[in-house]
Each structure stands twice: as C-alpha cells, then as structure tokens.
Design an enzyme around this catalytic site. Structure first.
Site, PDB file in Angstrom:
ATOM      1  N   ILE A  45      -0.848  -4.186  -2.331  1.00  0.00           N
ATOM      2  CA  ILE A  45      -1.249  -4.073  -0.924  1.00  0.00           C
ATOM      3  C   ILE A  45      -2.341  -5.087  -0.600  1.00  0.00           C
ATOM      4  O   ILE A  45      -2.331  -5.713   0.466  1.00  0.00           O
ATOM      5  CB  ILE A  45      -1.723  -2.647  -0.626  1.00  0.00           C
ATOM      6  CG1 ILE A  45      -0.581  -1.644  -0.857  1.00  0.00           C
ATOM      7  CG2 ILE A  45      -2.234  -2.535   0.813  1.00  0.00           C
ATOM      8  CD1 ILE A  45      -1.005  -0.187  -0.755  1.00  0.00           C
ATOM      9  N   ASP A  58     -10.915  -8.758  -8.335  1.00  0.00           N
ATOM     10  CA  ASP A  58      -9.685  -8.408  -9.056  1.00  0.00           C
ATOM     11  C   ASP A  58      -9.639  -9.179 -10.369  1.00  0.00           C
ATOM     12  O   ASP A  58     -10.469 -10.053 -10.617  1.00  0.00           O
ATOM     13  CB  ASP A  58      -8.441  -8.723  -8.219  1.00  0.00           C
ATOM     14  CG  ASP A  58      -7.299  -7.738  -8.484  1.00  0.00           C
ATOM     15  OD1 ASP A  58      -7.184  -7.243  -9.622  1.00  0.00           O
ATOM     16  OD2 ASP A  58      -6.524  -7.485  -7.545  1.00  0.00           O
ATOM     17  N   LYS A  99       0.508 -12.394 -11.839  1.00  0.00           N
ATOM     18  CA  LYS A  99      -0.165 -11.797 -10.688  1.00  0.00           C
ATOM     19  C   LYS A  99      -0.753 -12.846  -9.744  1.00  0.00           C
ATOM     20  O   LYS A  99      -0.864 -12.617  -8.534  1.00  0.00           O
ATOM     21  CB  LYS A  99      -1.259 -10.854 -11.193  1.00  0.00           C
ATOM     22  CG  LYS A  99      -1.835  -9.914 -10.151  1.00  0.00           C
ATOM     23  CD  LYS A  99      -2.804  -8.944 -10.820  1.00  0.00           C
ATOM     24  CE  LYS A  99      -3.469  -8.020  -9.828  1.00  0.00           C
ATOM     25  NZ  LYS A  99      -4.420  -7.101 -10.489  1.00  0.00           N
ATOM     26  N   GLY A 147      -9.084  -1.643  -4.602  1.00  0.00           N
ATOM     27  CA  GLY A 147      -8.987  -1.707  -6.052  1.00  0.00           C
ATOM     28  C   GLY A 147      -9.163  -0.337  -6.693  1.00  0.00           C
ATOM     29  O   GLY A 147     -10.032   0.437  -6.302  1.00  0.00           O
ATOM     30  N   ALA A 148      -8.307  -0.047  -7.662  1.00  0.00           N
ATOM     31  CA  ALA A 148      -8.373   1.236  -8.366  1.00  0.00           C
ATOM     32  C   ALA A 148      -7.439   1.195  -9.567  1.00  0.00           C
ATOM     33  O   ALA A 148      -6.557   0.332  -9.659  1.00  0.00           O
ATOM     34  CB  ALA A 148      -7.962   2.386  -7.442  1.00  0.00           C
ATOM     35  N   SER A 178      -4.429   2.907 -10.522  1.00  0.00           N
ATOM     36  CA  SER A 178      -3.513   3.670  -9.681  1.00  0.00           C
ATOM     37  C   SER A 178      -2.336   4.287 -10.425  1.00  0.00           C
ATOM     38  O   SER A 178      -1.499   4.947  -9.810  1.00  0.00           O
ATOM     39  CB  SER A 178      -2.972   2.773  -8.553  1.00  0.00           C
ATOM     40  OG  SER A 178      -2.306   1.648  -9.093  1.00  0.00           O
ATOM     41  N   SER A 206      -5.283   8.463  -1.278  1.00  0.00           N
ATOM     42  CA  SER A 206      -3.886   8.562  -1.699  1.00  0.00           C
ATOM     43  C   SER A 206      -3.279   9.898  -1.326  1.00  0.00           C
ATOM     44  O   SER A 206      -3.979  10.929  -1.308  1.00  0.00           O
ATOM     45  CB  SER A 206      -3.785   8.369  -3.215  1.00  0.00           C
ATOM     46  OG  SER A 206      -2.483   8.650  -3.690  1.00  0.00           O
ATOM     47  N   TYR A 218      -5.192  10.472 -11.640  1.00  0.00           N
ATOM     48  CA  TYR A 218      -5.357   9.501 -10.547  1.00  0.00           C
ATOM     49  C   TYR A 218      -5.607  10.219  -9.221  1.00  0.00           C
ATOM     50  O   TYR A 218      -6.561   9.911  -8.498  1.00  0.00           O
ATOM     51  CB  TYR A 218      -4.123   8.610 -10.453  1.00  0.00           C
ATOM     52  CG  TYR A 218      -4.009   7.881  -9.141  1.00  0.00           C
ATOM     53  CD1 TYR A 218      -4.895   6.870  -8.804  1.00  0.00           C
ATOM     54  CD2 TYR A 218      -3.020   8.222  -8.215  1.00  0.00           C
ATOM     55  CE1 TYR A 218      -4.812   6.209  -7.580  1.00  0.00           C
ATOM     56  CE2 TYR A 218      -2.915   7.566  -6.999  1.00  0.00           C
ATOM     57  CZ  TYR A 218      -3.817   6.570  -6.682  1.00  0.00           C
ATOM     58  OH  TYR A 218      -3.728   5.929  -5.472  1.00  0.00           O
ATOM     59  N   ASN A 246       3.920   6.653   0.000  1.00  0.00           N
ATOM     60  CA  ASN A 246       4.689   5.809  -0.919  1.00  0.00           C
ATOM     61  C   ASN A 246       4.951   4.437  -0.305  1.00  0.00           C
ATOM     62  O   ASN A 246       5.904   4.265   0.457  1.00  0.00           O
ATOM     63  CB  ASN A 246       6.012   6.494  -1.292  1.00  0.00           C
ATOM     64  CG  ASN A 246       5.818   7.568  -2.335  1.00  0.00           C
ATOM     65  OD1 ASN A 246       5.227   8.611  -2.047  1.00  0.00           O
ATOM     66  ND2 ASN A 246       6.275   7.326  -3.540  1.00  0.00           N
ATOM     67  N   LYS A 296       3.223  -4.417 -11.497  1.00  0.00           N
ATOM     68  CA  LYS A 296       2.823  -3.026 -11.685  1.00  0.00           C
ATOM     69  C   LYS A 296       3.596  -2.295 -12.786  1.00  0.00           C
ATOM     70  O   LYS A 296       3.325  -1.123 -13.049  1.00  0.00           O
ATOM     71  CB  LYS A 296       2.952  -2.264 -10.360  1.00  0.00           C
ATOM     72  CG  LYS A 296       1.997  -2.760  -9.284  1.00  0.00           C
ATOM     73  CD  LYS A 296       2.143  -1.979  -7.998  1.00  0.00           C
ATOM     74  CE  LYS A 296       1.725  -0.537  -8.153  1.00  0.00           C
ATOM     75  NZ  LYS A 296       1.777   0.209  -6.880  1.00  0.00           N
ATOM     76  N   ARG A 299      10.075  11.973  -0.076  1.00  0.00           N
ATOM     77  CA  ARG A 299       8.756  11.347   0.035  1.00  0.00           C
ATOM     78  C   ARG A 299       8.667  10.627   1.382  1.00  0.00           C
ATOM     79  O   ARG A 299       9.678  10.310   2.004  1.00  0.00           O
ATOM     80  CB  ARG A 299       8.545  10.321  -1.086  1.00  0.00           C
ATOM     81  CG  ARG A 299       8.536  10.901  -2.507  1.00  0.00           C
ATOM     82  CD  ARG A 299       7.212  11.524  -2.869  1.00  0.00           C
ATOM     83  NE  ARG A 299       7.170  11.981  -4.255  1.00  0.00           N
ATOM     84  CZ  ARG A 299       6.779  11.245  -5.272  1.00  0.00           C
ATOM     85  NH1 ARG A 299       6.414   9.989  -5.091  1.00  0.00           N
ATOM     86  NH2 ARG A 299       6.740  11.762  -6.493  1.00  0.00           N
TER      87      ARG A 299
END
Length: 326
Positions: A11, A30, A37, A72-73, A75, A112, A141, A173, A182, A219
């Site tokens: 994202i 990051d 990436k 950033g996390a 995830s 989230s 998470y 989602n 990912k 979802r």
C-alpha cells in the site's frame, strides 16, 4: 515533507506514487533488502529512504514534516514473535504519535480489520473504549493493531496531547499490484491468478465453521487504488479525525472472487476445495464487512471499485502484463 513508513511496501508504494505525482517531497521508512521490493519504487523514488532502526534519529533532528502516513508494520497473520511485534506495531506507533503531537504534525496510521476477530461483536469503527475492549482478535498481528487502537482511544478520552489531525484506518482485504514481495501474505486474488496461469483450478479452503458452505466464506475486498484515494482525501481534509473502517462496505464470497479471476483470464469457472491448514484453524475470519457510514458522514463520497472491476484490472493490466508493477 511527508513521511511514509512502510513506503516501499504494497500500500505504501501506491501512496508514494500518488504523492510523487502531486510533487510532494517524501521520505520513506522501510527496508528494501535483497529481493525485488525496490521495483515497487522504480517509477517514483522518494527523496530519502530510512531504515526503521534509523527513524528515531531522523525524528530527533526535527525534520520539517507536514504529515506522517504510518503504514509500516509486521503484517503477517502467522507471526509468532510477540516481543518483535509489540516493538514494531505498538511501541514505535506510540513514539510516532507522541512526536507528532509535540511537533504539530498530522498523523494517519494503519489499523486493521483483523482487530475485529471472528466478527461476533460486529464491525463498528466507533472510537469508544468500552466497545473496543469487547473485541477479541484471533492472532498476534490483529491483537497488536488492536492494542494501539486502544491506546489511542485512551489518549483521546483522557484529553492528552494529540496530533492536529489523527486518523486510524482499519484496512480490510486490500488487493492489487506491488504486493509480490509478501510471500504467503499476498492477496487471494494473486494466488488464484497464479494457479490459473499454471493451468490449475483455483483452490479454496473448505469452511471450518458450521452454517457456512465451502467457498461461501466472505470478506470485504478493496482495490488498493481506493485505499490510496481515501488517504489522499484525508491529506486534503485536515479537519477529519477519528478511527475509520476502510473497505467497500460489501462482503463478497471467495467463490465470487475465484469466478472473477477466472473471467479475467478467460478460464472456466471451476474450483477445487482443500482442507484448511491446521495453523489457520481458529484464526481464520470467515466473514468481514466494513461499516462505512462514519467515513461517509465525515465527507468521503467517492464510490468504491467493485470486486469484478478491480480483479479484472489487476489481472489484465498487471499480472498478465510484461511489467506487473505500479
């Protein structure tokens, strides 16, 4: 200057592309590491990339930031290192909040839909401590994101210093290009597309809850471009504060998703059902659907992309293209 944590990720790189198009000066927090990436930023590099461990030092220099998008996390829903998750997803977020409050810098952060757990308490994005405390996330998470939402609600309720604009977004989602790094956490759209491209039938997990037929787990799937449009809108509306869901408001089944992917490939609408992995049992959300009335009441009026339109665009314009990156 705008800071985007996780700005080389899925994202974040889309937000970076949109901000670069607007001519914004951006700094990304990051890690690119050794994989591909970096390609997420190939067409729109930032002014600077800072590793996460360098963020505190960067902020100590009092950079002239106007806004922080904290995306950033860690995830992965299967992560098990609780200490690392707390430091990354909660403690760092708290430090950013305090810094933004002290410096008068606006903050939008990623929460989230995983905070809602099995959905038994509904999907109401009220910033209410009593309501938030009833939620029971199903994995580490989701719990970490919930812990920060609770902390924010406590800060606001107590009247302690806060950023001049603060917004938490409960992402549902999200799917779209630039998620390829990912691994096992890529969207179901990408996984089903890969299966069809390999000449296989798309595979779906059998339902693990009574009353739900195989393939009818649902979802709220949202196109990544719609997520970015909401964040840009927030950037243009500093008066908007609060915790908001960010989905389409319409739950769609995995069977419908697989059919949309097959249609985008011109493949037969056929499905193979497989057993759910033991590691996911008891941690799998069989239904999510964002309540979107609060964001709408805040003034956001743009329509959301339908599942069929978003999947078709993702498959045809990116996954089947020579260059799949945004």
């Amino acid at each position: 200057m705008i800071l985007v944590t996780g700005g080389a990720g899925f994202i974040g790189s889309h937000l970076q592309a949109a901000l670069a198009k607007q001519g914004a000066e951006t700094v990304i927090v990051d890690r690119l590491r050794h994989g591909g990436k970096w390609r997420n930023l190939r067409a729109h590099p930032p002014v600077q990339i800072i590793p996460p461990e360098g963020l505190d030092e960067f902020l100590a220099r009092h950079p002239p930031l106007e806004m922080v998008f904290h995306l950033g996390a860690i995830s992965a829903t299967t992560v098990t290192d609780g200490d690392l998750v707390w430091e990354t997803n909660v403690a760092l977020s708290q430090r950013l909040w305090v810094w933004c409050a002290a410096r008068g810098v606006r903050l939008v952060y990623a929460s989230s839909a995983a905070t809602y757990g099995d959905g038994s308490e509904g999907f109401d994005d009220a910033l209410d401590l009593a309501a938030l405390r009833r939620l029971r996330p199903l994995n580490l998470y989701g719990w970490s994101k919930h812990a920060f939402d609770l902390w924010v609600a406590g800060e606001v309720e107590a009247g302690r210093p806060r950023p001049p604009q603060w917004v938490g977004l409960k992402f549902f989602n999200v799917y779209g290009p630039n998620e390829y790094h990912k691994g096992g956490m890529v969207s179901v759209v990408k996984v089903k597309s890969d299966e069809i491209a390999a000449g296989q039938k798309p595979r779906l997990f059998r339902a693990d809850r009574e009353g739900i037929k195989d393939g009818e787990q649902k979802r709220d799937f949202i196109w990544v471009g719609d997520v970015v449009e909401v964040m840009l809108w927030l950037g243009a509306h500093p008066e908007v504060n609060g915790l908001f869901n960010l989905g389409t408001g319409v739950a769609r089944s995995y069977r419908e998703l697989a059919a949309a992917v097959a249609a985008a490939w011109g493949a037969p609408d056929e499905i193979e059902f497989i057993a759910m992995p033991e590691a996911l049992r008891g941690q799998y959300q069989s239904f999510t659907e964002a309540r979107m009335d609060r964001l709408r009441k805040a003034g956001y009026t743009a329509p959301f992309t339908t599942l069929e339109a978003g999947v078709s665009r993702y498959v045809k314009d990116f996954l089947r293209a020579p260059d799949p990156y945004r």
